[in-house]
Design an enzyme around this catalytic site. Structure first.
Site, PDB file in Angstrom:
ATOM      1  N   HIS A 195       0.812  -1.222   0.000  1.00 16.04           N
ATOM      2  CA  HIS A 195       0.000   0.000   0.000  1.00 16.04           C
ATOM      3  C   HIS A 195       0.843   1.268   0.000  1.00 16.04           C
ATOM      4  CE1 HIS A 195      -3.506  -2.567   1.778  1.00 16.04           C
ATOM      5  NE2 HIS A 195      -3.323  -2.763   0.496  1.00 16.04           N
ATOM      6  N   CYS A 245       5.403  10.633 -14.734  1.00 13.53           N
ATOM      7  CA  CYS A 245       6.374   9.610 -15.160  1.00 13.53           C
ATOM      8  C   CYS A 245       6.468   8.447 -14.162  1.00 13.53           C
ATOM      9  CB  CYS A 245       7.753  10.218 -15.376  1.00 13.53           C
ATOM     10  SG  CYS A 245       8.613  10.630 -13.841  1.00 13.53           S
ATOM     11  N   THR A 256      -3.128  -8.230  11.209  1.00  8.30           N
ATOM     12  CA  THR A 256      -4.021  -7.721  10.155  1.00  8.30           C
ATOM     13  C   THR A 256      -5.420  -8.291  10.328  1.00  8.30           C
ATOM     14  OG1 THR A 256      -4.461  -7.623   7.776  1.00  8.30           O
ATOM     15  CG2 THR A 256      -3.178  -9.507   8.529  1.00  8.30           C
ATOM     16  N   SER A 257      -6.419  -7.441  10.031  1.00  7.07           N
ATOM     17  CA  SER A 257      -7.804  -7.912  10.118  1.00  7.07           C
ATOM     18  C   SER A 257      -8.142  -8.777   8.901  1.00  7.07           C
ATOM     19  CB  SER A 257      -8.764  -6.720  10.169  1.00  7.07           C
ATOM     20  OG  SER A 257      -8.636  -5.953   8.979  1.00  7.07           O
TER      21      SER A 257
END
Ligand code: NAD
Ligand code: ZN
Length: 286
Positions: free
Chosen positions: A139, A150, A230-231
């Site tokens: 992310h 660019c 982490t969920s």
């Protein structure tokens, strides 16, 4: 009888996290292609709030407004002071944070060849600060900007972000003031002069292709997939534990709460990541 013993073992394990640590050490020693996959929970003990869960960011800043470009644009037009408050809070927590034992132990395991690297959904840079070299940032990274023309990327000095955070707090900027601050911060691309933006993935945006391809490869080749904090609700990242499992990996999860990964996991460690991983600091290399 057997069931009763299993239940008692599970209960004593809950009281003695060291038993989980020993089990994870054994699994790590037996594995050849272990990979870690992390989320906001690994940085919670570093002082960065998670999105979900108690005192999560979403309680104060609903994601339909704050986590996508459309919502942020609306808010910017209607309530610029709220965008400024949100940005300065998030930036302050990112700048104040330092790696905790989880980041440090994962970096040590990578250096010792115990894990191949870390796939992270976090944008806080803490894995790199702790010394991890092979970090797949699905992310993006909040300390980096990306050229819209660019595509070139640049990590900006932390002082630039610090300066912006102070100005956001000090000036309580108007719409134009806020825009000027953001444009000054990102500045023009050195290569092509194009406009730049923070290199983070918002809801509704695609993941960086190279990072995704690498994460996909690591997950499908892993024999041990260590899922921490982490969920597992944010897609497409959330497919990785299932991909790893279906490709033959043993999944180990470290999270005080159950998640959709728990049902796939051969081992679920129900403790906060920082305090659990501090056990490995005390014990040395697995
Ligand atoms: P999430 O907020 O959806 O879930 C956090 C998970 O961490 C929960 O399952 C919770 O039970 C667990 N948790 C809380 N404290 C923990 C601890 N001390 N140790 C271990 N686990 C703990 O986070 P997510 O799954 O990463 O998904 C949300 C998205 O939010 C990601 O895309 C990420 O980019 C972004 N995000 C990043 C940061 C960061 O960079 N630090 C912070 C907030 C959100
Ligand atoms: Zn450019």
């Amino acid at each position: 009888m057997y069931e009763a013993r299993e239940r008692r073992d599970a209960m004593t394990k809950d009281i003695f996290p060291e038993r989980y640590a020993r089990e994870l050490e054994d699994l790590l020693r037996a594995s050849e292609r272990a990979v870690a996959f992390t989320g906001a929970g690994v940085s919670e003990e570093s002082g960065i709030p998670t999105f979900r869960g108690q005192e999560g960011l979403w309680d104060r800043y609903p994601p339909y407004l704050y986590a996508n470009l459309g919502g942020l644009a609306l808010l910017f037009l209607a309530r610029p002071s709220r965008v400024a408050a949100f940005a300065s809070n998030v930036i302050a927590s990112l700048l104040d944070a330092v790696p905790n034992p989880c980041h440090e132990v994962l970096a040590g395991w990578e250096a010792a060849g115990r894990i191949r690297g870390v796939i992270t959904q976090n944008v806080d840079d803490l894995h790199a600060v702790a010394g991890s070299r092979n970090v797949c940032e699905l992310h993006g990274n909040a300390f980096r900007v990306r050229c819209l023309r660019c595509g070139s990327k640049e990590k900006l000095p932390r002082e630039r972000l610090q300066e912006m955070s102070w100005q956001l707090r000090r000036e309580k900027p108007s719409r134009t003031g806020l825009l000027r601050l953001l444009l000054d911060y990102a500045s023009r691309c050195r290569d092509c002069g194009g406009r730049r933006r923070p290199d983070v993935v918002l809801f509704g945006e695609g993941l960086p292709a190279e990072e995704w391809d690498r994460a996909f490869r690591w997950a499908s080749q892993a024999d041990l997939f260590l899922v921490v904090g982490t969920s597992a609700l944010v897609y497409p990242a959330a497919v990785l534990p299932r991909l790893a499992r279906e490709s033959g990996a043993l999944v180990v999860e470290v999270n005080p709460e159950p998640t959709p990964v728990t049902a796939l996991a051969g081992l679920h460690v129900p403790f906060p990541a920082g305090s659990f991983f501090s056990l490995f600091c005390a014990r040395g290399d697995p």
